[in-house]
Write an enzyme that holds these catalytic residues in place. Structure first.
Site, mmCIF file in Angstrom:
data_model
loop_
_atom_site.group_PDB
_atom_site.id
_atom_site.type_symbol
_atom_site.label_atom_id
_atom_site.label_comp_id
_atom_site.label_asym_id
_atom_site.label_seq_id
_atom_site.Cartn_x
_atom_site.Cartn_y
_atom_site.Cartn_z
ATOM 1 N N ASP A 124 0.818 -1.215 0.000
ATOM 2 C CA ASP A 124 0.000 0.000 0.000
ATOM 3 C C ASP A 124 0.847 1.257 0.000
ATOM 4 O O ASP A 124 2.064 1.206 0.185
ATOM 5 C CB ASP A 124 -0.965 -0.013 1.203
ATOM 6 C CG ASP A 124 -0.302 -0.436 2.505
ATOM 7 O OD1 ASP A 124 0.934 -0.325 2.602
ATOM 8 O OD2 ASP A 124 -1.006 -0.871 3.417
ATOM 9 N N ASN A 174 -7.414 -3.006 14.338
ATOM 10 C CA ASN A 174 -8.805 -3.224 13.915
ATOM 11 C C ASN A 174 -8.933 -4.424 12.974
ATOM 12 O O ASN A 174 -9.995 -4.668 12.421
ATOM 13 C CB ASN A 174 -9.365 -1.961 13.247
ATOM 14 C CG ASN A 174 -8.634 -1.597 11.962
ATOM 15 O OD1 ASN A 174 -7.704 -2.289 11.547
ATOM 16 N ND2 ASN A 174 -9.047 -0.509 11.335
ATOM 17 N N GLU A 227 -9.715 -2.071 5.190
ATOM 18 C CA GLU A 227 -10.314 -1.746 6.479
ATOM 19 C C GLU A 227 -11.576 -2.590 6.730
ATOM 20 O O GLU A 227 -12.229 -3.038 5.783
ATOM 21 C CB GLU A 227 -10.699 -0.257 6.506
ATOM 22 C CG GLU A 227 -9.522 0.697 6.311
ATOM 23 C CD GLU A 227 -8.654 0.836 7.564
ATOM 24 O OE1 GLU A 227 -8.544 -0.108 8.358
ATOM 25 O OE2 GLU A 227 -8.080 1.923 7.735
ATOM 26 N N HIS A 229 -7.231 -4.869 10.139
ATOM 27 C CA HIS A 229 -6.981 -4.638 8.719
ATOM 28 C C HIS A 229 -5.701 -5.341 8.257
ATOM 29 O O HIS A 229 -4.788 -5.594 9.041
ATOM 30 C CB HIS A 229 -6.979 -3.137 8.369
ATOM 31 C CG HIS A 229 -5.768 -2.367 8.790
ATOM 32 N ND1 HIS A 229 -5.768 -0.997 8.901
ATOM 33 C CD2 HIS A 229 -4.503 -2.746 9.122
ATOM 34 C CE1 HIS A 229 -4.563 -0.588 9.262
ATOM 35 N NE2 HIS A 229 -3.785 -1.623 9.397
HETATM 36 P P1 PGA Z 1 2.199 -1.793 12.706
HETATM 37 O O1 PGA Z 1 1.125 -1.765 11.567
HETATM 38 O O2 PGA Z 1 3.221 -2.805 12.313
HETATM 39 O O3 PGA Z 1 2.780 -0.407 12.720
HETATM 40 O O4 PGA Z 1 1.490 -2.162 13.969
HETATM 41 C C1 PGA Z 1 0.592 -2.969 11.105
HETATM 42 C C2 PGA Z 1 -0.561 -2.715 10.180
HETATM 43 O O5 PGA Z 1 -1.285 -1.729 10.376
HETATM 44 O O6 PGA Z 1 -0.743 -3.520 9.260
#
Ligand code: PGA
Length: 239
Positions: free
Chosen positions: A67, A134, A141, A136
């Protein structure tokens, strides 16, 4: 889903690096799907260190990142292109590294082009994922319906809040992103999900409940035939 629980985030990074090492030794021109966020940083350090020791190299491998923020200039310090340059691409030589372009005027055309480039090289062999609090994956999302192909997504307030720590005062945080869709992710032949830290323990439990929660995008991985989840003890606390 195969589960590997490690004593520390460092050992989890080692275990994840072992999966990459196995992949690249089996197929030197592998197509690798990469992720950003704080979770993979230790893994990228480990991969760079193994490459510098001459254990293997990625010179024939190509990468596609999950992304990118939209809009976002590639040379902005907050872009995922900058993140990848800093943590991996400046240390490890790949044949080609593709990150979605957050500067284009037509994001939908960029997303379609990205998917066709993945298809043109025969699909992703190994896709690395993190998980959001959450649930995702990439920036897919939680929702009642999921876009399959790479798409322009409105980020949720949760995600904007979780990622605000990376943005300094005066820096604009986008509320949209380009992300692989769940179908693009799902087409990867093998998936490696890396989860560390106690703050991920609740969402991790949902993933292993034996229930496909439709509002937890990561639960879609329960249907994929080849997923390895590497966790540290803190993330695995409720398992
Ligand atoms: P993080 O993000 O490694 O900074 O916790 C993971 C994600 O949002 O996929």
């Amino acid at each position: 889903m195969k589960k590997i629980v490690c004593d520390s985030p460092f050992l989890a990074a080692q275990a994840a690096a072992d999966v990459f090492e196995e992949q690249i030794k089996a197929k030197s021109n592998s197509v690798l799907g990469l992720a950003t966020g704080s979770t993979p940083i230790e893994l990228y350090n480990e991969l760079a260190s193994r490459c510098s020791q001459g254990r293997f190299d990625f010179s024939q491998a190509q990468t596609f990142n999950l992304d990118e923020y939209y809009p976002m200039k590639a040379d902005n310090a907050q872009s995922y292109r900058s993140f990848m340059n800093k943590h991996l691409f400046s240390k490890v030589n790949f044949a080609n590294s593709r990150v979605l372009n957050g500067e284009v005027s037509d994001p939908h055309a960029e997303c379609a082009k990205f998917d066709s480039e993945i298809e043109a090289v025969g699909g992703i062999d190994l896709q690395l994922l993190g998980i959001g609090h959450n649930g995702h994956i990439g920036f897919c999302e939680p929702s009642t319906s999921y876009t399959l192909d790479t798409y322009l997504v409105d980020l949720t307030d949760d995600t904007i809040e979780a990622n605000s720590r990376f943005f300094g005062e005066g820096e604009t945080q986008p509320n949209q992103a380009l992300t692989m869709g769940v179908g693009t992710i799902f087409k990867a032949r093998k998936i490696l999900l890396l989860i560390t830290g106690e703050s991920k323990a609740d969402i991790t439990k949902k993933l292993f409940d034996g229930v496909l929660y439709t509002d937890v995008p990561a639960c879609l991985l329960l249907l994929h035939p080849d997923v390895t989840v590497v966790l540290d003890k803190a993330a695995a606390k409720h398992l």
